[in-house]
Write a protein that holds these residues in place. Structure first.
Motif, PDB file in Angstrom:
ATOM      1  N   GLU A 161       0.836  -1.201   0.000  1.00 46.37           N
ATOM      2  CA  GLU A 161       0.000   0.000   0.000  1.00 46.37           C
ATOM      3  C   GLU A 161       0.872   1.253   0.000  1.00 46.37           C
ATOM      4  O   GLU A 161       2.000   1.248   0.515  1.00 46.37           O
ATOM      5  CB  GLU A 161      -0.917   0.004   1.224  1.00 46.37           C
ATOM      6  CG  GLU A 161      -1.913  -1.146   1.231  1.00 46.37           C
ATOM      7  CD  GLU A 161      -2.886  -1.067   2.398  1.00 46.37           C
ATOM      8  OE1 GLU A 161      -3.967  -1.661   2.305  1.00 46.37           O
ATOM      9  OE2 GLU A 161      -2.551  -0.403   3.401  1.00 46.37           O
ATOM     10  N   ARG A 177       0.744   5.661   0.594  1.00 46.24           N
ATOM     11  CA  ARG A 177       0.030   6.874   1.024  1.00 46.24           C
ATOM     12  C   ARG A 177       0.855   8.089   0.619  1.00 46.24           C
ATOM     13  O   ARG A 177       1.986   8.259   1.067  1.00 46.24           O
ATOM     14  CB  ARG A 177      -0.198   6.871   2.530  1.00 46.24           C
ATOM     15  CG  ARG A 177      -0.882   8.144   3.037  1.00 46.24           C
ATOM     16  CD  ARG A 177      -1.380   7.983   4.452  1.00 46.24           C
ATOM     17  NE  ARG A 177      -0.307   7.821   5.419  1.00 46.24           N
ATOM     18  CZ  ARG A 177       0.355   8.828   5.988  1.00 46.24           C
ATOM     19  NH1 ARG A 177       0.074  10.095   5.641  1.00 46.24           N
ATOM     20  NH2 ARG A 177       1.290   8.596   6.883  1.00 46.24           N
ATOM     21  N   TRP A 234      -4.705   5.362   2.392  1.00 48.78           N
ATOM     22  CA  TRP A 234      -3.795   4.382   1.813  1.00 48.78           C
ATOM     23  C   TRP A 234      -4.419   3.772   0.567  1.00 48.78           C
ATOM     24  O   TRP A 234      -5.622   3.498   0.535  1.00 48.78           O
ATOM     25  CB  TRP A 234      -3.487   3.275   2.816  1.00 48.78           C
ATOM     26  CG  TRP A 234      -2.605   3.720   3.948  1.00 48.78           C
ATOM     27  CD1 TRP A 234      -3.004   4.232   5.143  1.00 48.78           C
ATOM     28  CD2 TRP A 234      -1.174   3.698   3.976  1.00 48.78           C
ATOM     29  NE1 TRP A 234      -1.922   4.535   5.926  1.00 48.78           N
ATOM     30  CE2 TRP A 234      -0.774   4.205   5.232  1.00 48.78           C
ATOM     31  CE3 TRP A 234      -0.197   3.290   3.065  1.00 48.78           C
ATOM     32  CZ2 TRP A 234       0.558   4.320   5.614  1.00 48.78           C
ATOM     33  CZ3 TRP A 234       1.132   3.401   3.439  1.00 48.78           C
ATOM     34  CH2 TRP A 234       1.504   3.908   4.692  1.00 48.78           C
ATOM     35  N   ALA A 252       5.363   2.244   8.381  1.00 45.38           N
ATOM     36  CA  ALA A 252       5.414   2.926   7.088  1.00 45.38           C
ATOM     37  C   ALA A 252       6.836   3.426   6.812  1.00 45.38           C
ATOM     38  O   ALA A 252       7.488   3.960   7.700  1.00 45.38           O
ATOM     39  CB  ALA A 252       4.447   4.091   7.058  1.00 45.38           C
TER      40      ALA A 252
END
Length: 268
Positions: free
Chosen positions: A210, A212, A219, A262
């Motif tokens: 994913e 972002r 996301w 992340a």
């Protein structure tokens, strides 16, 4: 799986906390005690790692025969699997999750409503992948009759799905990266191995990559990648904007889901 067995019930004012109570040796018999309205962990699975103790909630209602009170009648919950309640509680290895603390409030009708927690210590209670399964809840019913304690095992329909905790990692490189150049995103899936007391590779499972974009909160799914036998994940993408990358793995019947931290990539 080894754990000590708690004794009977300690009376605390108008409530009871299922713990220790000096008593005569228990005699197996029909106690007349009954339990109902049993709920464990609000019906949800519980995910257990290799070190952290977990405390699934439990609630139930207990009733007892005439001539007794909350001080002479109680029901102590425990969880087991793969055998009968009696063998689990009394047999070698004690394959049970015992209560941590249960508080029962008497309501004046030879009954009490009880709630509290069970206790799962992975290093004591879990030693095999086979423990990632559905555990059953039963009770040891305890009735004090003139200084002698009768007991029996009461089954219930309540269950608890126990799952192995999973972990995911991520690394996106190079950092920084030139816009529209190739970015390689790697990672690894592991899950709790209760036999080894460590996290081991979780190979063959699919994880979703994913992204972002910087300055946003949403996301976006990019693609799904299957981990190799060592649990490693790898794919390449085009670097188009500054932002964060992560791997997400969904839960299975035996293993909890995992989302990596992340990894931010500066695109220049």
């Amino acid at each position: 799986m080894r754990t000590g067995r708690s004794a009977l019930a300690a009376v605390l004012g108008g409530t009871i906390a299922l713990g220790a109570l000096a008593a005569q040796p228990a005699q197996a018999a029909d106690t007349g005690i009954r339990v109902s309205k049993v709920v464990v962990n609000k019906g949800k699975p519980i995910v257990v790692g290799t070190t952290e103790t977990k405390y699934p909630t439990v609630s139930f209602r207990v009733t007892w025969p005439a001539g007794h009170t909350i001080s002479t009648a109680s029901a102590m919950p425990f969880m087991y699997h793969g055998t009968t309640a009696v063998r689990a509680y009394e047999g070698p290895g004690n394959q049970v999750f015992l209560h941590d603390m249960i508080t029962c409030n008497e309501d004046g009708s030879r009954a009490a409503n009880c709630e509290g927690t069970l206790r799962i210590r992975p290093r004591e209670n879990l030693d095999s992948a086979a423990d990632a399964t559905t555990w059953k809840l039963a009770f040891v019913a305890l009735l004090d009759v003139k200084g002698k304690t009768r007991h029996e095992y009461l089954n219930s329909s309540a269950t608890l799905q126990v799952k192995r905790a999973a972990r995911a990692t991520v690394n996106a490189s190079p950092e920084p990266v030139v816009k529209n150049r190739t970015l390689t995103v790697t990672g690894k899936l592991t899950r709790a191995d209760w036999a080894r007391r460590a996290y081991s590779a979780y190979g063959g499972k699919a994880a979703r990559l994913e992204f972002r974009k910087a300055g946003t909160t949403a996301w976006t799914a990019v693609r799904t990648v299957r981990a190799n036998s060592a649990g490693s994940l790898k794919t390449t993408v085009k670097a188009t904007a500054d932002g964060y990358w992560r791997w997400m793995f969904g839960q299975t019947t035996t293993t909890g889901g995992a989302t990596s931290a992340a990894d931010y990539v500066d695109v220049r």
